[in-house]
Design a protein around this motif. Sequence first.
Motif, mmCIF file in Angstrom:
data_model
loop_
_atom_site.group_PDB
_atom_site.id
_atom_site.type_symbol
_atom_site.label_atom_id
_atom_site.label_comp_id
_atom_site.label_asym_id
_atom_site.label_seq_id
_atom_site.Cartn_x
_atom_site.Cartn_y
_atom_site.Cartn_z
ATOM 1 N N GLN A 196 -31.889 9.832 -11.417
ATOM 2 C CA GLN A 196 -32.746 10.840 -12.043
ATOM 3 C C GLN A 196 -32.511 10.902 -13.547
ATOM 4 O O GLN A 196 -33.451 11.017 -14.336
ATOM 5 C CB GLN A 196 -32.496 12.211 -11.414
ATOM 6 C CG GLN A 196 -33.034 12.326 -10.006
ATOM 7 C CD GLN A 196 -32.624 13.619 -9.327
ATOM 8 O OE1 GLN A 196 -31.642 14.246 -9.685
ATOM 9 N NE2 GLN A 196 -33.386 13.999 -8.306
ATOM 10 N N LYS A 197 -31.254 10.781 -13.937
ATOM 11 C CA LYS A 197 -30.908 10.808 -15.352
ATOM 12 C C LYS A 197 -31.532 9.613 -16.069
ATOM 13 O O LYS A 197 -32.098 9.758 -17.160
ATOM 14 C CB LYS A 197 -29.382 10.777 -15.491
ATOM 15 C CG LYS A 197 -28.859 11.029 -16.855
ATOM 16 C CD LYS A 197 -27.342 11.089 -16.814
ATOM 17 C CE LYS A 197 -26.744 11.247 -18.182
ATOM 18 N NZ LYS A 197 -25.285 11.264 -18.139
ATOM 19 N N GLU A 198 -31.441 8.438 -15.456
ATOM 20 C CA GLU A 198 -32.029 7.236 -16.047
ATOM 21 C C GLU A 198 -33.549 7.354 -16.136
ATOM 22 O O GLU A 198 -34.150 6.949 -17.133
ATOM 23 C CB GLU A 198 -31.632 6.003 -15.225
ATOM 24 C CG GLU A 198 -30.170 5.635 -15.365
ATOM 25 C CD GLU A 198 -29.713 4.573 -14.380
ATOM 26 O OE1 GLU A 198 -30.554 4.039 -13.615
ATOM 27 O OE2 GLU A 198 -28.506 4.281 -14.367
ATOM 28 N N LYS A 199 -34.165 7.921 -15.102
ATOM 29 C CA LYS A 199 -35.618 8.094 -15.083
ATOM 30 C C LYS A 199 -36.051 9.042 -16.202
ATOM 31 O O LYS A 199 -37.014 8.781 -16.924
ATOM 32 C CB LYS A 199 -36.055 8.640 -13.719
ATOM 33 C CG LYS A 199 -37.543 8.799 -13.567
ATOM 34 C CD LYS A 199 -37.895 9.316 -12.186
ATOM 35 C CE LYS A 199 -39.373 9.546 -12.024
ATOM 36 N NZ LYS A 199 -39.700 10.105 -10.708
ATOM 37 N N GLU A 252 -23.526 9.204 -2.586
ATOM 38 C CA GLU A 252 -24.992 9.132 -2.593
ATOM 39 C C GLU A 252 -25.579 10.175 -3.547
ATOM 40 O O GLU A 252 -26.518 9.895 -4.292
ATOM 41 C CB GLU A 252 -25.540 9.327 -1.173
ATOM 42 C CG GLU A 252 -27.044 9.282 -1.063
ATOM 43 C CD GLU A 252 -27.679 7.936 -1.412
ATOM 44 O OE1 GLU A 252 -28.923 7.887 -1.511
ATOM 45 O OE2 GLU A 252 -26.959 6.942 -1.598
ATOM 46 N N ALA A 253 -25.014 11.368 -3.544
ATOM 47 C CA ALA A 253 -25.498 12.423 -4.448
ATOM 48 C C ALA A 253 -25.306 11.999 -5.906
ATOM 49 O O ALA A 253 -26.181 12.228 -6.748
ATOM 50 C CB ALA A 253 -24.773 13.732 -4.172
ATOM 51 N N ALA A 254 -24.172 11.377 -6.207
ATOM 52 C CA ALA A 254 -23.913 10.910 -7.569
ATOM 53 C C ALA A 254 -24.896 9.801 -7.944
ATOM 54 O O ALA A 254 -25.393 9.748 -9.076
ATOM 55 C CB ALA A 254 -22.477 10.407 -7.688
ATOM 56 N N ARG A 255 -25.202 8.904 -7.000
ATOM 57 C CA ARG A 255 -26.143 7.806 -7.250
ATOM 58 C C ARG A 255 -27.534 8.373 -7.562
ATOM 59 O O ARG A 255 -28.188 7.948 -8.508
ATOM 60 C CB ARG A 255 -26.204 6.878 -6.031
ATOM 61 C CG ARG A 255 -27.066 5.638 -6.257
ATOM 62 C CD ARG A 255 -27.225 4.829 -4.982
ATOM 63 N NE ARG A 255 -28.058 5.501 -3.992
ATOM 64 C CZ ARG A 255 -29.391 5.519 -4.005
ATOM 65 N NH1 ARG A 255 -30.060 4.929 -4.964
ATOM 66 N NH2 ARG A 255 -30.068 6.152 -3.058
#
Length: 138
Positions: A122-125, A114-117
């Motif tokens: 956030q990276k994509e945003k 879940e943390a990786a997801r």
Amino acid sequence: MSSQQSTQTMKPATAAKKLGVYLPATPASFQEGVVSRAELNELQANPPEWLSELRRNGPHPRPVVAAKLGVSIAGLARGGVTEALTTEQIDALKQERPEWLEKERATQAEVRKEAARIKQMQKEKEQMQKEQRAAGRD
């Protein structure tokens, strides 16, 4: 005026935590004094035999036990592990694979997933916002 640099010191409990060892298992001389930053750096760079032995065989503090078992500290508590464990005891638990340990490992794996997801989202945003700002400048 002279600029004297004061020596940073820490309590033995703090130093033990930074060294990843269980304070009650350390020598009395370590437990009773204060540890300077320089002494801590020296212990990390050139560990004495007692420190190497503790790191190798334990007893290990709960954060180290949790990491070695692949569970959280709370998971240890839920499993009834409230004391420091030796490397031998940790290895025995890994061999026995009690139900609580398997359950806590699965829980920990889900938490990491879940943390990786979330990190990926956030990276994509951030990437999308960067692209939008770049498009606005054109």
